[in-house]
Design a protein around this motif. Structure first.
Motif, PDB file in Angstrom:
ATOM      1  N   SER A   1       0.815  -1.216   0.000  1.00  0.00           N
ATOM      2  CA  SER A   1       0.000   0.000   0.000  1.00  0.00           C
ATOM      3  C   SER A   1       0.848   1.265   0.000  1.00  0.00           C
ATOM      4  CB  SER A   1      -0.937   0.011   1.210  1.00  0.00           C
ATOM      5  OG  SER A   1      -0.198   0.106   2.416  1.00  0.00           O
ATOM      6  N   MET A   2       2.166   1.131   0.135  1.00  0.00           N
ATOM      7  CA  MET A   2       3.047   2.300   0.206  1.00  0.00           C
ATOM      8  C   MET A   2       3.375   2.815  -1.197  1.00  0.00           C
ATOM      9  SD  MET A   2       6.806   2.534   2.049  1.00  0.00           S
ATOM     10  CE  MET A   2       6.137   2.032   3.636  1.00  0.00           C
TER      11      MET A   2
ATOM     12  N   MET B   1       5.325   4.302  -4.402  1.00  0.00           N
ATOM     13  CA  MET B   1       6.674   4.028  -4.885  1.00  0.00           C
ATOM     14  C   MET B   1       7.693   5.032  -4.354  1.00  0.00           C
ATOM     15  SD  MET B   1       8.791   2.398  -7.112  1.00  0.00           S
ATOM     16  CE  MET B   1       7.957   1.717  -8.544  1.00  0.00           C
ATOM     17  N   THR B   2       7.339   6.324  -4.358  1.00  0.00           N
ATOM     18  CA  THR B   2       8.302   7.344  -3.919  1.00  0.00           C
ATOM     19  C   THR B   2       8.731   7.114  -2.475  1.00  0.00           C
ATOM     20  OG1 THR B   2       6.410   8.774  -3.409  1.00  0.00           O
ATOM     21  CG2 THR B   2       7.505   9.109  -5.528  1.00  0.00           C
ATOM     22  N   GLU B   3       7.782   6.732  -1.607  1.00  0.00           N
ATOM     23  CA  GLU B   3       8.122   6.485  -0.205  1.00  0.00           C
ATOM     24  C   GLU B   3       8.996   5.242  -0.065  1.00  0.00           C
ATOM     25  OE1 GLU B   3       4.820   6.502   2.484  1.00  0.00           O
ATOM     26  OE2 GLU B   3       3.833   8.171   1.447  1.00  0.00           O
ATOM     27  N   ARG B   4       8.706   4.209  -0.846  1.00  0.00           N
ATOM     28  CA  ARG B   4       9.506   2.989  -0.778  1.00  0.00           C
ATOM     29  C   ARG B   4      10.950   3.274  -1.186  1.00  0.00           C
ATOM     30  NH1 ARG B   4       5.134   0.475  -3.739  1.00  0.00           N
ATOM     31  NH2 ARG B   4       6.584  -0.068  -5.412  1.00  0.00           N
ATOM     32  N   LEU B   5      11.106   4.047  -2.242  1.00  0.00           N
ATOM     33  CA  LEU B   5      12.457   4.352  -2.720  1.00  0.00           C
ATOM     34  C   LEU B   5      13.210   5.231  -1.730  1.00  0.00           C
ATOM     35  CD1 LEU B   5      11.700   4.936  -6.503  1.00  0.00           C
ATOM     36  CD2 LEU B   5      12.861   2.973  -5.476  1.00  0.00           C
ATOM     37  N   GLN B   6      12.495   6.121  -1.052  1.00  0.00           N
ATOM     38  CA  GLN B   6      13.145   6.947  -0.033  1.00  0.00           C
ATOM     39  C   GLN B   6      13.675   6.089   1.109  1.00  0.00           C
ATOM     40  OE1 GLN B   6      10.224   9.878   1.083  1.00  0.00           O
ATOM     41  NE2 GLN B   6      10.444  11.050  -0.820  1.00  0.00           N
ATOM     42  N   LEU B   7      12.881   5.083   1.510  1.00  0.00           N
ATOM     43  CA  LEU B   7      13.323   4.207   2.595  1.00  0.00           C
ATOM     44  C   LEU B   7      14.538   3.369   2.187  1.00  0.00           C
ATOM     45  CD1 LEU B   7       9.868   2.956   3.946  1.00  0.00           C
ATOM     46  CD2 LEU B   7      11.498   4.425   5.149  1.00  0.00           C
TER      47      LEU B   7
ATOM     48  N   MET C   1       9.750  -2.924  -6.640  1.00  0.00           N
ATOM     49  CA  MET C   1       8.769  -3.951  -6.973  1.00  0.00           C
ATOM     50  C   MET C   1       7.406  -3.631  -6.355  1.00  0.00           C
ATOM     51  SD  MET C   1      10.481  -5.900  -8.884  1.00  0.00           S
ATOM     52  CE  MET C   1      12.224  -5.837  -9.331  1.00  0.00           C
ATOM     53  N   ALA C   2       6.396  -4.432  -6.723  1.00  0.00           N
ATOM     54  CA  ALA C   2       5.028  -4.149  -6.264  1.00  0.00           C
ATOM     55  C   ALA C   2       4.791  -4.569  -4.827  1.00  0.00           C
ATOM     56  CB  ALA C   2       4.014  -4.844  -7.165  1.00  0.00           C
ATOM     57  N   GLN C   3       5.712  -5.318  -4.219  1.00  0.00           N
ATOM     58  CA  GLN C   3       5.658  -5.716  -2.812  1.00  0.00           C
ATOM     59  C   GLN C   3       4.528  -6.697  -2.497  1.00  0.00           C
ATOM     60  OE1 GLN C   3       8.382  -4.413  -1.112  1.00  0.00           O
ATOM     61  NE2 GLN C   3       8.758  -3.585  -3.149  1.00  0.00           N
ATOM     62  N   GLN C   4       3.998  -7.352  -3.516  1.00  0.00           N
ATOM     63  CA  GLN C   4       2.878  -8.266  -3.265  1.00  0.00           C
ATOM     64  C   GLN C   4       3.324  -9.716  -3.104  1.00  0.00           C
ATOM     65  OE1 GLN C   4      -0.394  -7.805  -5.993  1.00  0.00           O
ATOM     66  NE2 GLN C   4      -0.394  -5.575  -5.812  1.00  0.00           N
TER      67      GLN C   4
ATOM     68  N   ALA D   1      -4.736  -5.242  -2.065  1.00  0.00           N
ATOM     69  CA  ALA D   1      -3.534  -4.893  -1.307  1.00  0.00           C
ATOM     70  C   ALA D   1      -3.509  -3.427  -0.904  1.00  0.00           C
ATOM     71  CB  ALA D   1      -2.292  -5.210  -2.151  1.00  0.00           C
ATOM     72  N   LYS D   2      -4.078  -2.566  -1.719  1.00  0.00           N
ATOM     73  CA  LYS D   2      -3.928  -1.131  -1.489  1.00  0.00           C
ATOM     74  C   LYS D   2      -4.773  -0.624  -0.331  1.00  0.00           C
ATOM     75  CE  LYS D   2      -1.101  -0.375  -4.937  1.00  0.00           C
ATOM     76  NZ  LYS D   2       0.306  -0.040  -4.690  1.00  0.00           N
ATOM     77  N   ARG D   3      -5.977  -1.192  -0.150  1.00  0.00           N
ATOM     78  CA  ARG D   3      -6.870  -0.645   0.868  1.00  0.00           C
ATOM     79  C   ARG D   3      -7.339  -1.687   1.872  1.00  0.00           C
ATOM     80  NH1 ARG D   3     -11.419   3.085  -1.679  1.00  0.00           N
ATOM     81  NH2 ARG D   3     -11.777   3.312   0.549  1.00  0.00           N
ATOM     82  N   MET D   4      -8.063  -2.714   1.381  1.00  0.00           N
ATOM     83  CA  MET D   4      -8.697  -3.646   2.308  1.00  0.00           C
ATOM     84  C   MET D   4      -7.698  -4.315   3.242  1.00  0.00           C
ATOM     85  SD  MET D   4      -9.426  -7.013   3.152  1.00  0.00           S
ATOM     86  CE  MET D   4      -8.827  -7.877   1.712  1.00  0.00           C
ATOM     87  N   ALA D   5      -6.619  -4.878   2.679  1.00  0.00           N
ATOM     88  CA  ALA D   5      -5.666  -5.609   3.510  1.00  0.00           C
ATOM     89  C   ALA D   5      -5.041  -4.684   4.554  1.00  0.00           C
ATOM     90  CB  ALA D   5      -4.584  -6.246   2.640  1.00  0.00           C
ATOM     91  N   LYS D   6      -4.785  -3.438   4.185  1.00  0.00           N
ATOM     92  CA  LYS D   6      -4.215  -2.481   5.127  1.00  0.00           C
ATOM     93  C   LYS D   6      -5.229  -2.128   6.213  1.00  0.00           C
ATOM     94  CE  LYS D   6      -0.453  -0.280   6.104  1.00  0.00           C
ATOM     95  NZ  LYS D   6       0.789  -1.030   6.329  1.00  0.00           N
TER      96      LYS D   6
END
Length: 528
Positions: free
Chosen positions: A68-69, A71-77, A91-94, A484-489
């Motif tokens: 759900s994060m 891409m920009t935040e993932r790359l920053q981390l 990657m899509a992290q799924q 993955a984007k909403r419900m699972a979170k």
């Protein structure tokens, strides 16, 4: 250790194409560099190599591993990390397995040189591909320090066990699961595996090698102005487009090709589109057909056009049956994807293939994708809690059928939800029968479009929070399947809230508790 050298590509642009020698040479070089990403001779790592890759991974906790994060935040981390970790963040992290790896090992394989195809992350799509290409173009990226030996091109995985080597299964039937008044179109789909030699365990996914809709293929050929029977790579053009080419969002390579064969404003726009820009605000309309319509002045050879397209990817579906309960048969629970952009209808490739184009008795190329950390507990006495709204119920139907067939003593609790009880209660009769028989200890339902306020599975979790907490403390495994984007979170947040309220923990402690469940394999997700 050695790295597989990709098989050289043949000349892509034929001598008969309307280009000068200089243009033809440039195009051949451009496509050879770009399309070697799709070289089918390089296969995914074997399970042993996959495990070896995982063992070599840096133990940094991968804080970006969250579908759900953005891409920009993932790359920053991942900033400042070694190349494999930054590729991992792209990657899509799924961990869906559609690429033949999980996100972490696919990234490591690319960085090491063991995998030359950069476009296998189907959920990540063009966003992931662009970022991976950018990372691989950084200085030093092409010379990894510790390459992994790739599998020889001739050594495909076992038949029906990988995307590169599918087996044939017989399509048996489809049955609509929605009642009158539903806004959805969902099918219970059944295949016969008896001639394929395949088996599976619950939690696995089923790969479908679908074909494009003939209506879309014919429209593309008409706009291209080509002959359907023109031979392209040993096949008629119509067959190539039907079986081998993705006709969804237009790839950057198609915009690049158009920019080279057009001039003026069209060339400038095509170049901007290839760079990820949206000059006319219509990027959402630019699938392959929409792109041909937008740039109707472009005169593309059929050969160059086909080579500019992405390969048609197989689709993975959660299996909704148990081999222990119905050996030789496999079922899926499939939402049909239909929508409009502007006035044009769009169709999901595999979902409409299964809903309307494949016929009983047809042989379909398929494969079983083994689950990556998603399955029943080893101890059949372990209680399980399952959250699966909509088609997310699929693997949990499989879990329940398996536990019923094996007489597993563990308690089972299913949270299921959808829009309306009257028309969207999938498998109602069999779930109610399992409840009456004691297979289902609890069946908790949530309906978001019935009268009154919207209620979702995460709301029901909070309402039953004391019982959920008690089950967790008694060793229950927790599962979630769905968006993955909403419900699972949202479900994960609800679980944290339950732990905080009923476990007497602070927010930070509740988050750590859920993280410990995940690390112990007691919190598992199958998301898409």
């Amino acid at each position: 250790m050695t790295v597989q050298t990709p098989t050289p590509l043949a000349q892509i642009v034929p001598e008969s194409a309307p280009f000068s020698e200089e243009q033809r040479s440039w195009l051949n070089g451009f496509f050879a560099g770009l399309l070697s990403l799709d070289n089918a001779g390089v296969t995914a790592l074997s399970p042993a190599q996959n495990a070896a890759m995982m063992e070599q991974a840096e133990d940094d906790g991968a804080p970006w591993h969250d579908p759900s994060m953005p891409m920009t935040e993932r790359l920053q981390l991942a900033e400042g990390k070694p190349l494999p970790r930054r590729l991992y963040a792209a990657m899509a992290q799924q961990d869906c397995g559609q690429c033949g790896y999980v996100c972490e090992t696919y990234s490591a394989a690319i960085a090491s040189g063991a995998e030359g195809r950069l476009n296998l992350c189907a959920p990540g799509g063009k966003e992931t591909l662009r970022q991976v290409k950018a990372l691989m173009e950084e200085p030093g990226a092409s010379a990894p320090a510790a390459p992994i030996e790739a599998a020889p091109a001739a050594e495909l995985g076992p038949k029906g066990r990988c995307r590169e080597n599918p087996a044939l299964a017989t399509f048996l039937s489809r049955r609509k699961l929605n009642g009158a008044g539903s806004e959805k179109e969902t099918w219970h789909v059944e295949f016969d595996l008896s001639e394929s030699g395949l088996d599976y365990v619950v939690g696995d996914a089923f790969g479908i090698v679908a074909r494009n809709d003939p209506r879309l293929v014919d429209a593309v050929i008409a706009l291209l102005g080509a002959r359907p029977d023109a031979e392209i790579g040993g096949k008629p053009l119509r067959d190539r487009l039907m079986e081998d080419c993705a006709l969804g969002p237009a790839p950057d390579a198609l915009f690049q090709l158009i920019s080279y064969v057009t001039g003026g404003e069209a060339r400038a726009k095509a170049r901007r589109l290839a760079a990820g820009e949206d000059p006319d605000g219509d990027i959402d309309r630019l699938d392959v057909l929409g792109t041909l319509h937008k740039f109707s002045q472009a005169r593309l050879s059929a050969e160059a056009f086909v080579e500019a397209l992405d390969p048609l990817q197989p689709r993975l579906y959660s299996i909704s049956s148990s081999h222990n309960a119905t050996p030789g048969r496999i079922t899926l629970t499939v939402d049909t994807v239909r929508y409009k952009i502007g006035t044009r209808p769009r169709w999901g490739v595999a979902s409409t293939f299964l809903a309307e184009r494949v016929e009983p008795g047809d042989k379909v190329p398929v494969y079983v994708q083994r689950a990556h950390g998603f399955g029943l507990p080893a101890d059949p006495a372990t209680p399980i809690i399952m959250c699966g709204p909509g088609t997310g119920v699929a693997p949990f139907r499989a879990f329940l059928h398996d536990r019923q067939a094996t007489k597993a003593p563990g308690r089972n609790w299913l949270f299921f939800g959808h829009q309306r009880r009257a028309c969207d209660f999938f498998y109602e009769d069999e779930l109610q029968a399992m409840k009456e028989a004691g297979i289902l200890t609890n069946l908790t339902l949530a309906w978001s479009r019935d009268a009154g306020e919207k209620v979702y599975v995460q709301d029901r979790m909070r309402e039953r929070g004391g019982e959920v907490w008690a089950w967790l403390e008694q060793g229950a495994h927790f599962y979630v399947c769905g968006d993955a984007k909403r419900m699972a979170k949202d479900v994960e947040r609800a679980l944290v809230d339950v732990v905080a309220e009923h476990g007497g923990r602070s927010s930070e402690e509740a988050i750590a508790y859920v993280a410990s469940l995940r690390k112990a394999g007691r919190y598992q997700a199958d998301v898409y």
